[in-house]
Design a protein around this motif. Structure first.
Motif, PDB file in Angstrom:
ATOM      1  N   SER A  25       0.841  -1.202   0.000  1.00 18.57           N
ATOM      2  CA  SER A  25       0.000   0.000   0.000  1.00 18.57           C
ATOM      3  C   SER A  25       0.877   1.253   0.000  1.00 18.57           C
ATOM      4  O   SER A  25       0.678   2.169   0.789  1.00 18.57           O
ATOM      5  CB  SER A  25      -0.943   0.002   1.205  1.00 18.57           C
ATOM      6  N   TRP A  44     -13.085  11.827  -3.192  1.00 13.17           N
ATOM      7  CA  TRP A  44     -12.417  10.662  -3.778  1.00 13.17           C
ATOM      8  C   TRP A  44     -13.337   9.448  -3.693  1.00 13.17           C
ATOM      9  O   TRP A  44     -14.080   9.283  -2.731  1.00 13.17           O
ATOM     10  CB  TRP A  44     -11.118  10.353  -3.027  1.00 13.17           C
ATOM     11  N   SER A  45     -13.219   8.561  -4.680  1.00 16.69           N
ATOM     12  CA  SER A  45     -14.069   7.367  -4.758  1.00 16.69           C
ATOM     13  C   SER A  45     -13.661   6.260  -3.795  1.00 16.69           C
ATOM     14  O   SER A  45     -14.400   5.296  -3.627  1.00 16.69           O
ATOM     15  CB  SER A  45     -14.050   6.814  -6.186  1.00 16.69           C
ATOM     16  N   ASN A  46     -12.506   6.361  -3.141  1.00 20.06           N
ATOM     17  CA  ASN A  46     -12.036   5.265  -2.290  1.00 20.06           C
ATOM     18  C   ASN A  46     -12.840   5.111  -1.000  1.00 20.06           C
ATOM     19  O   ASN A  46     -12.744   4.097  -0.331  1.00 20.06           O
ATOM     20  CB  ASN A  46     -10.556   5.434  -1.951  1.00 20.06           C
ATOM     21  N   ASP A  47     -13.637   6.111  -0.633  1.00 17.72           N
ATOM     22  CA  ASP A  47     -14.425   6.010   0.595  1.00 17.72           C
ATOM     23  C   ASP A  47     -15.909   6.280   0.337  1.00 17.72           C
ATOM     24  O   ASP A  47     -16.626   6.746   1.201  1.00 17.72           O
ATOM     25  CB  ASP A  47     -13.902   6.972   1.656  1.00 17.72           C
ATOM     26  N   ASP A  54     -13.076  14.910   1.669  1.00 13.41           N
ATOM     27  CA  ASP A  54     -11.781  14.248   1.544  1.00 13.41           C
ATOM     28  C   ASP A  54     -10.642  15.254   1.442  1.00 13.41           C
ATOM     29  O   ASP A  54     -10.845  16.430   1.153  1.00 13.41           O
ATOM     30  CB  ASP A  54     -11.781  13.330   0.319  1.00 13.41           C
ATOM     31  N   LEU A  58      -4.006  11.693  -1.712  1.00 21.22           N
ATOM     32  CA  LEU A  58      -4.219  10.375  -1.106  1.00 21.22           C
ATOM     33  C   LEU A  58      -2.875   9.677  -0.938  1.00 21.22           C
ATOM     34  O   LEU A  58      -2.015   9.746  -1.817  1.00 21.22           O
ATOM     35  CB  LEU A  58      -5.120   9.508  -1.984  1.00 21.22           C
ATOM     36  N   LEU A  61      -2.001   3.979  -0.675  1.00 17.99           N
ATOM     37  CA  LEU A  61      -2.988   3.388  -1.585  1.00 17.99           C
ATOM     38  C   LEU A  61      -2.557   2.019  -2.069  1.00 17.99           C
ATOM     39  O   LEU A  61      -1.375   1.753  -2.253  1.00 17.99           O
ATOM     40  CB  LEU A  61      -3.183   4.298  -2.804  1.00 17.99           C
ATOM     41  N   ASN A  64      -5.263   0.254  -7.712  1.00 15.66           N
ATOM     42  CA  ASN A  64      -6.668   0.429  -8.017  1.00 15.66           C
ATOM     43  C   ASN A  64      -6.822   1.655  -8.915  1.00 15.66           C
ATOM     44  O   ASN A  64      -5.864   2.378  -9.158  1.00 15.66           O
ATOM     45  CB  ASN A  64      -7.482   0.621  -6.727  1.00 15.66           C
ATOM     46  N   TYR A  66      -8.821   5.277  -9.050  1.00 19.73           N
ATOM     47  CA  TYR A  66      -9.448   6.228  -8.139  1.00 19.73           C
ATOM     48  C   TYR A  66     -10.008   7.398  -8.944  1.00 19.73           C
ATOM     49  O   TYR A  66      -9.342   7.916  -9.837  1.00 19.73           O
ATOM     50  CB  TYR A  66      -8.425   6.749  -7.122  1.00 19.73           C
ATOM     51  N   THR A  81      -9.747  10.745 -13.292  1.00 22.60           N
ATOM     52  CA  THR A  81      -9.531   9.381 -12.832  1.00 22.60           C
ATOM     53  C   THR A  81      -8.044   9.070 -12.887  1.00 22.60           C
ATOM     54  O   THR A  81      -7.353   9.465 -13.831  1.00 22.60           O
ATOM     55  CB  THR A  81     -10.321   8.383 -13.709  1.00 22.60           C
TER      56      THR A  81
END
Length: 100
Positions: A25, A44-47, A54, A58, A61, A64, A66, A81
């Motif tokens: 990570s 952000w789409s991660n949460d 946010d 980030l 990570l 993935n 994002y 993206t």
């Protein structure tokens, strides 16, 4: 004579750091904004999406894709993206030779 002014276009520069090792990570996404009107909100789409609470960048990570939605003080939006990649997994193969 009337003059209508508008803010500078909201622009995004980014730097993506891929993972150092397979399945770790160590990835990150660093964002730099210019233009637009403060304050800015980041989603952000991660949460999950729609919370607009946010941080700009980030860290820690996993591999993935994002998505980031930015909203400025004029309610102008920008969406982008980013993909954090990982190196190939290390595989080991061996051959056992029986010398009798």
């Amino acid at each position: 004579m009337w003059h209508v002014s508008q803010p500078n276009e909201l622009l995004l520069n980014s730097s993506v750091t891929d993972l150092v090792c397979y399945n770790d990570s160590s990835g990150s996404i660093d964002i730099t904004l210019s233009g637009g009107l403060a304050p800015f909100t980041f989603d952000w789409s991660n949460d999950g999406t729609g919370d607009n609470d946010d941080t700009e960048d980030l860290n820690t990570l996993v591999s993935n894709t994002y998505t980031l939605n930015i909203l400025d003080g004029n309610l102008c939006s920008l969406k982008d993206t980013f993909t954090v990649n990982q190196p190939l997994d290390i595989t080991v193969s061996s051959v056992i030779i029986n010398n009798l």
